[in-house]
Design a protein around this motif. Structure first.
Motif, PDB file in Angstrom:
ATOM      1  N   LYS A  94       8.595   1.620 -40.368  1.00  0.00           N
ATOM      2  CA  LYS A  94       9.401   2.497 -41.078  1.00  0.00           C
ATOM      3  C   LYS A  94      10.037   2.182 -42.502  1.00  0.00           C
ATOM      4  CE  LYS A  94      13.377   3.324 -38.691  1.00  0.00           C
ATOM      5  NZ  LYS A  94      14.429   3.267 -37.795  1.00  0.00           N
ATOM      6  N   LEU A 140      12.101  -7.988 -43.905  1.00  0.00           N
ATOM      7  CA  LEU A 140      11.603  -8.217 -42.346  1.00  0.00           C
ATOM      8  C   LEU A 140      10.748  -8.791 -42.282  1.00  0.00           C
ATOM      9  CD1 LEU A 140      12.454  -4.088 -41.841  1.00  0.00           C
ATOM     10  CD2 LEU A 140      13.529  -6.480 -40.617  1.00  0.00           C
ATOM     11  N   GLU A 144      21.391   2.334 -43.504  1.00  0.00           N
ATOM     12  CA  GLU A 144      19.851   2.723 -43.628  1.00  0.00           C
ATOM     13  C   GLU A 144      18.952   3.294 -45.332  1.00  0.00           C
ATOM     14  OE1 GLU A 144      16.914   6.405 -42.403  1.00  0.00           O
ATOM     15  OE2 GLU A 144      18.506   6.007 -41.013  1.00  0.00           O
ATOM     16  N   GLU A 155       8.568  -1.860 -35.631  1.00  0.00           N
ATOM     17  CA  GLU A 155       8.621  -0.994 -36.537  1.00  0.00           C
ATOM     18  C   GLU A 155       9.588  -0.342 -37.188  1.00  0.00           C
ATOM     19  OE1 GLU A 155       7.815   1.770 -34.667  1.00  0.00           O
ATOM     20  OE2 GLU A 155       6.341   1.085 -33.225  1.00  0.00           O
ATOM     21  N   GLU A 156      10.364  -1.207 -37.326  1.00  0.00           N
ATOM     22  CA  GLU A 156      11.502  -1.036 -37.707  1.00  0.00           C
ATOM     23  C   GLU A 156      10.723  -1.148 -39.746  1.00  0.00           C
ATOM     24  OE1 GLU A 156      14.130  -4.379 -38.036  1.00  0.00           O
ATOM     25  OE2 GLU A 156      15.984  -3.463 -36.250  1.00  0.00           O
TER      26      GLU A 156
END
Length: 558
Positions: free
Chosen positions: A178, A348, A334, A174-175
């Motif tokens: 995003k 990531l 963020e 998910e990260e």
């Protein structure tokens, strides 16, 4: 095990109390007598969906209560402790009330719980299997769940480990998604985050600031009342005439003269003296408060504006200054991630690939275990089907390699395949099984799973529909076999099933005073012979049907 069942004002049942024993209990009676209504009541007691339509006509509420023996389950004990439910004996009571005004109350051992919690607890106590549960077999998505029900402890632990890995994998995925989202969305998000960061920074919020400002505002807004109160208090204590301090002083002097005559007088003098000096201190403090008081309308307006700024920020970013600051820290991170997304994406991606590799490794190990379990399940199903006169049937758990993918329950996509006739290829169970075959398949699964799941009560609601002859007898034998491991309550129209039961209840309805009522009777010996004869022959019971009924009962005993 279900020991006692109490039903009040449910459908056509006004008041019914039934005691149950171990083994196999059958419920028979004419169509429409209320057999399924009793099972519906148990289903509602176990957390099923209810409505005011179930309440008996003319009554305001229905009350259902069941007394169960408490199974030896660590999971259930942990669950009861987690929800704060008393668990001191070897029994557990479930209760459910439905009212016409929409009130729905569920209790476990007297503690009020939600229907969801009631259902969660009831899952350890009772399993209701009706004709509609065939849908579970007809949906391939349920087949993996059914296979896992047959798993050993080692496989279950592997599944738990996989699910833990899956959570970490999902978070990383998910990260990454995003950050890899549309560039325009990122630009818009950056603008929003910069605005929010700037707004919070401009406010320069201080810890506990709102509490201090609210207190100061209260003092300024109530300046007149506070000043009046302090002034009146001061005058009454230190006025020019008849003030309280002078009066207390007179008392103190009077007691001082007689204090040596009695310890009681001495104690009174001591108390009055302390009160006198405390009043003196209080008068000084009140005078100081009056002197220090000042009213600043500009300061009050300044406080009101500041509190409004804090209120607006709370509406947007959190319920308190602490939460607003926490949100500020999150969006700072963020913004940094989006502004420098390339380096974050690279980092990531490595994390995601590591999690993916880990979950694939765990998933493959789980898949290998499942294949071994599947082979054992196939053998057991074959054995059960043979005993249910489907000896020519071939059963297979097919692992679909093409659809293998990471999902919450592993990498596997499976489906049950079956061939019911010699020479026919294996095909999906959902496409070729008839109603009677599905009944036997489900019964075969129940016969296997009841030995491993530890559920103390199982209800079969007309699962024998659509079968007859030797298949009916085989189903009766199989249900009785299930009853060796769990208490079984069975609604049936088959005389073969009724004859195999350890206990037999006859359900009938009667009209009294223009109202229909359901009655239940525990029948034995000759009465039971007549009921089985009725099931064999219908309304015209003959000597032959009675003889056949006796024969069925004799065979069942053997």
């Amino acid at each position: 095990m279900l020991q006692e069942l109490s039903i009040k004002n449910f459908a056509i049942i006004d008041n019914l109390e039934i005691s149950f024993d171990n083994g196999m209990t059958v419920l028979t009676g004419e169509t429409g007598a209320g057999k399924s209504i009793i099972i519906d009541a148990v289903g509602l007691l176990a957390g099923g969906r209810g409505s005011a339509d179930l309440i008996r006509h003319g009554e305001e509420k229905t009350i259902l209560q069941g007394l169960f023996s408490l199974p030896d389950s660590v999971q259930l004990s942990t669950l009861l402790e987690e929800y704060g439910i008393e668990n001191s004996g070897d029994q557990i009571i479930l209760q459910r009330e439905l009212s016409r005004n929409g009130k729905n109350v569920a209790r476990v051992n007297g503690s009020i719980v939600t229907v969801a919690i009631l259902r969660e607890i009831a899952n350890f106590l009772i399993d209701i299997h009706g004709q509609n549960e065939h849908q579970e077999l007809m949906n391939p998505q349920n087949h993996l769940y059914l296979l896992d029900q047959f798993s050993d402890e080692k496989t279950k632990k592997q599944l738990a480990a996989y699910r833990q890995n899956y959570h970490s994998y999902q978070v990383a995925q998910e990260e990454l998604k995003k950050l890899q989202s549309d560039e325009q969305q990122n630009i818009q998000r950056i603008d929003l985050l910069k605005f929010q960061i700037d707004e919070i920074e401009q406010a320069n919020l201080q810890d506990n600031e709102e509490e201090f400002l609210s207190e100061e505002r209260s003092l300024l807004a109530n300046y007149q009342r506070i000043q009046e109160g302090l002034t009146n208090a001061y005058r009454s204590l230190q006025g020019e005439e008849g003030n309280a301090l002078d009066q207390v002083g007179v008392s103190m002097e009077s007691l001082e003269k007689i204090q040596d005559f009695s310890p009681n007088y001495s104690e009174l003098f001591k108390n009055i003296s302390e009160a006198y000096y405390q009043l003196e201190d209080s008068i000084v403090s009140i005078r100081s408060e009056i002197d220090d008081m000042s009213y600043d309308e500009g300061r009050l307006n300044e406080i009101e504006l500041r509190l409004e700024v804090i209120h607006q920020l709370k509406r947007k970013y959190g319920q308190s200054i602490t939460e607003i600051k926490k949100y500020y820290e999150q969006i700072i991170v963020e913004l940094d991630m989006i502004s420098n997304k390339e380096s974050y994406i690279a980092r990531l991606t490595k994390t995601f690939e590591r999690e993916k590799s880990s979950i694939e490794k765990t998933g493959k190990a789980l898949s290998k275990m499942r294949r071994e379990i599947a082979e054992k399940l196939e053998i057991e199903i074959q054995k059960q089907l043979k005993e249910l006169y489907m000896e020519k049937a071939q059963f297979k758990v097919i692992f679909n390699e093409e659809k293998t993918a990471i999902h919450s329950n592993g990498l596997d996509v499976i489906e049950f395949y079956i061939s019911t006739n010699v020479g026919e290829p294996l095909k999906p169970l959902t496409k070729i099984a008839s109603g009677g075959e599905l009944s036997r398949m489900m019964l075969a699964l129940k016969a296997i799973f009841t030995q491993t799941q530890g559920i103390t009560s199982i209800i079969f609601d007309e699962v024998d529909t659509g079968v007859s002859g030797r298949v009916a007898q085989a189903i009766a034998n199989k249900i009785h076999l299930v009853a060796e491991h769990s208490q079984v309550l069975c609604i049936s129209h088959l005389p073969q099933v009724a004859a195999m039961a350890d206990h037999h209840f006859y359900i009938e309805k009667e009209v009294s005073g223009n109202r229909t009522k359901t009655h239940i009777t525990n029948i034995e010996e000759n009465t039971r012979v007549m009921e089985i004869a009725r099931m064999l022959a219908g309304s015209d019971i003959t000597e032959l049907s009675i003889a056949h009924a006796r024969e069925l009962l004799d065979l069942a005993k053997k």
